[in-house]
Write a protein that holds these residues in place. Sequence first.
Motif, short mmCIF file in Angstrom:
data_model
loop_
_atom_site.label_atom_id
_atom_site.label_comp_id
_atom_site.label_asym_id
_atom_site.label_seq_id
_atom_site.Cartn_x
_atom_site.Cartn_y
_atom_site.Cartn_z
N PHE A 149 0.81 -1.23 0.00
CA PHE A 149 0.00 0.00 0.00
C PHE A 149 0.84 1.27 0.00
CE2 PHE A 149 1.00 -0.07 4.51
CZ PHE A 149 1.13 1.28 4.80
N ASP A 205 -7.00 -10.01 -2.80
CA ASP A 205 -6.26 -10.30 -1.57
C ASP A 205 -5.55 -11.64 -1.72
OD1 ASP A 205 -8.43 -11.96 -1.53
OD2 ASP A 205 -9.22 -11.30 0.40
N SER A 226 5.44 -6.98 3.31
CA SER A 226 6.02 -7.35 4.61
C SER A 226 6.78 -8.68 4.50
CB SER A 226 4.92 -7.44 5.66
OG SER A 226 3.96 -8.38 5.23
N PHE A 247 10.63 -8.46 -1.95
CA PHE A 247 11.29 -7.45 -1.11
C PHE A 247 10.43 -7.25 0.13
CE2 PHE A 247 12.58 -7.14 -5.40
CZ PHE A 247 13.95 -6.99 -5.31
N GLY A 249 10.28 -6.37 4.71
CA GLY A 249 10.27 -5.28 5.67
C GLY A 249 11.64 -4.75 6.02
N ASN A 412 17.61 -3.65 4.95
CA ASN A 412 17.20 -2.88 3.77
C ASN A 412 18.12 -1.68 3.53
OD1 ASN A 412 15.19 -3.30 1.80
ND2 ASN A 412 14.19 -1.38 2.39
N SER A 457 15.18 -8.70 4.43
CA SER A 457 14.50 -7.70 3.62
C SER A 457 14.39 -8.14 2.17
CB SER A 457 15.24 -6.36 3.70
OG SER A 457 15.25 -5.89 5.03
P1 NAD Z 1 1.62 -6.61 3.06
O1 NAD Z 1 2.64 -7.67 3.12
O2 NAD Z 1 0.52 -6.63 4.08
O3 NAD Z 1 0.89 -6.61 1.63
C1 NAD Z 1 1.61 -6.59 0.44
C2 NAD Z 1 0.80 -7.30 -0.64
O4 NAD Z 1 0.61 -8.66 -0.24
C3 NAD Z 1 -0.58 -6.71 -0.87
O5 NAD Z 1 -0.84 -6.68 -2.24
C4 NAD Z 1 -1.50 -7.68 -0.14
O6 NAD Z 1 -2.77 -7.78 -0.74
C5 NAD Z 1 -0.77 -9.00 -0.25
N1 NAD Z 1 -1.03 -9.87 0.89
C6 NAD Z 1 -1.29 -9.50 2.18
N2 NAD Z 1 -1.48 -10.57 2.96
C7 NAD Z 1 -1.32 -11.66 2.17
C8 NAD Z 1 -1.37 -13.07 2.40
N3 NAD Z 1 -1.62 -13.58 3.62
N4 NAD Z 1 -1.13 -13.89 1.36
C9 NAD Z 1 -0.87 -13.42 0.15
N5 NAD Z 1 -0.81 -12.08 -0.14
C10 NAD Z 1 -1.03 -11.21 0.86
O7 NAD Z 1 2.40 -5.21 3.10
P2 NAD Z 1 1.81 -3.75 3.19
O8 NAD Z 1 1.26 -3.52 4.56
O9 NAD Z 1 0.94 -3.45 2.03
O10 NAD Z 1 3.15 -2.88 2.99
C11 NAD Z 1 4.02 -2.56 4.03
C12 NAD Z 1 5.20 -3.50 4.09
O11 NAD Z 1 5.89 -3.50 2.85
C13 NAD Z 1 6.25 -3.09 5.12
O12 NAD Z 1 6.72 -4.24 5.77
C14 NAD Z 1 7.35 -2.45 4.28
O13 NAD Z 1 8.62 -2.47 4.87
C15 NAD Z 1 7.29 -3.29 3.07
N6 NAD Z 1 7.88 -2.62 1.93
C16 NAD Z 1 9.10 -3.07 1.48
C17 NAD Z 1 9.72 -2.45 0.41
C18 NAD Z 1 11.05 -2.93 -0.09
O14 NAD Z 1 11.42 -2.57 -1.19
N7 NAD Z 1 11.77 -3.75 0.64
C19 NAD Z 1 9.09 -1.36 -0.21
C20 NAD Z 1 7.86 -0.94 0.26
C21 NAD Z 1 7.26 -1.58 1.33
#
Ligand code: NAD
Length: 499
Positions: A149, A205, A226, A247, A249, A412, A457
């Motif tokens: 997000f 989702d 994450s 990629f 957290g 990271n 990460s």
């Molecule tokens: P998230 O892991 O909750 O969701 C990411 C994606 O995965 C979304 O499209 C979501 O729909 C999907 N998803 C969620 N739960 C799932 C499941 N159980 N099974 C399959 N798919 C699922 O992450 P978020 O809250 O949207 O984003 C924040 C996280 O992203 C933080 O941990 C942040 O550090 C990380 N992030 C990392 C980078 C990087 O380049 N390393 C860049 C941006 C964000």
Amino acid sequence: MQELTHYLNGAHVKGTSGRFADVFNPATGEVQARTPLASAEELDTAVQYAMAAQPAWAATNPQRRARVLMKFVALLNRDMDKLAEALSREHGKTLPDAAGDVQRGLEVVEYCIGAPELLKGEYTDSAGPGIDMYSMRQALGVTAGITPFNFPAMIPMWMFAPAIACGNAFILKPSERDPSVPLMLAELLEEAGLPKGIIQVVNGDKEAVDAILHHEVIQSVGFVGSTPIAEYIYATGCANGKRVQCFGGAKNHMIIMPDADMDQAADALVGAGYGAAGERCMAISVAVPVGDDTADRLMEKLVPRVEKLKVGPYTAGNDVDYGPVVTAAAKANIERLVQTGIDQGAKLLVDGRNFNLQGYEDGFFVGPHLFDHATKDMDIYQKEIFGPVLTCVRAQSYEEALGLAMDHEYGNGTAIFTRDGDAARDFANRINIGMVGINVPIPVPLAYHTFGGWKKSVFGDLNQHGPDAFKFYTRTKTVTARWPSGIKDGGEFSIPVME
Ligand code: NAD
């Protein structure tokens, strides 16, 4: 209430699964739209369109493909304000920060316009007697990406721009929290001349994600989000024979040496710690001053800056440093972790609890928090909080500070603030973290370098954007050729070698 759609084969298509997710305006707490959550059948529909469209796109010469991206850049610039507004409305970040989100994606699109150069193959004339050898990079076919997000414009563009430039079709499964901008980007790509079916957006989702991971036609999966989900997607995608890059957290440390300029360090920490409400994977969430005297001098500069931060809705324009966090659940999780920090004995120097904004009482705002005297066994140090909470862990020496960052499970980004070139050089060489800043708090590499962390990460071996992206989205094929006049009579039974 607005009902969002999928974007399939050049058209907005309503969801048919009967499942939806609420999309909030984080500043007001209101549900402003609902997004469909795709079933495996809906994902398969997208794959069928992609399969039909991709061969002709791969056969289109790379310069023509690049021209579509050139036009796309012009359209992004034309619609920048509209995109930024839609992004802020669903994400909550300030308008300048939302425009930056679009801009950092646009810069990768610009890089991908170099596809004709980047996709050039290798050729060896006379590799053997009358034998020539050449390697080419070919598109994978149907590719997919799952995005978080927190950068709803930038990260989708980091994936689809190289994928498309290389001749693939790309299916995007954006975050269900802020899906409007990804839909707008798909529309703009087609306005720029991209054939239908090459970019599609399937909202959803876990069900849609699992359908991607198990679809045998999909060749590669890119993921940003994450760490637990990154780990799951990497393991499942690889088990299903896909090329996968994930990629995850972060917990980014900034080390402040005794010789650093404390005003600069404090300014860097407020921007990198609290910008976008701390919801950046490259946010600085841990400050590590070296020596108590350094820590005291830093805190003296930092506390008033943190206390002065302006928190509000994006509609308040330049009067706001950061906005709300994305959901009520994210806010509750931040508050829970802050409480663990207090309970476990860290000193809360700036207390953002009970932050209240008149007129926005239902918004997901979190006041700025600053902890000092945290230790490495505390939850606020070990866990990614992803909120406006900066934690200071004091180190007594450079080696101790370095060790803290090295021992943390995430890798990271990191930064060191110092005037000492030797210390900075040593830090850059020894640290086991993917992106390093020297007096730069958020060292996000530019489009023509690559982006990626180390340790927990990242899962996979190629980074995002830069030359790695062109490797990730293509396969190498190597051809060895000779012509009849160079072929000797009779069979050859031993392995050919170059003597
Ligand atoms: P998230 O892991 O909750 O969701 C990411 C994606 O995965 C979304 O499209 C979501 O729909 C999907 N998803 C969620 N739960 C799932 C499941 N159980 N099974 C399959 N798919 C699922 O992450 P978020 O809250 O949207 O984003 C924040 C996280 O992203 C933080 O941990 C942040 O550090 C990380 N992030 C990392 C980078 C990087 O380049 N390393 C860049 C941006 C964000």
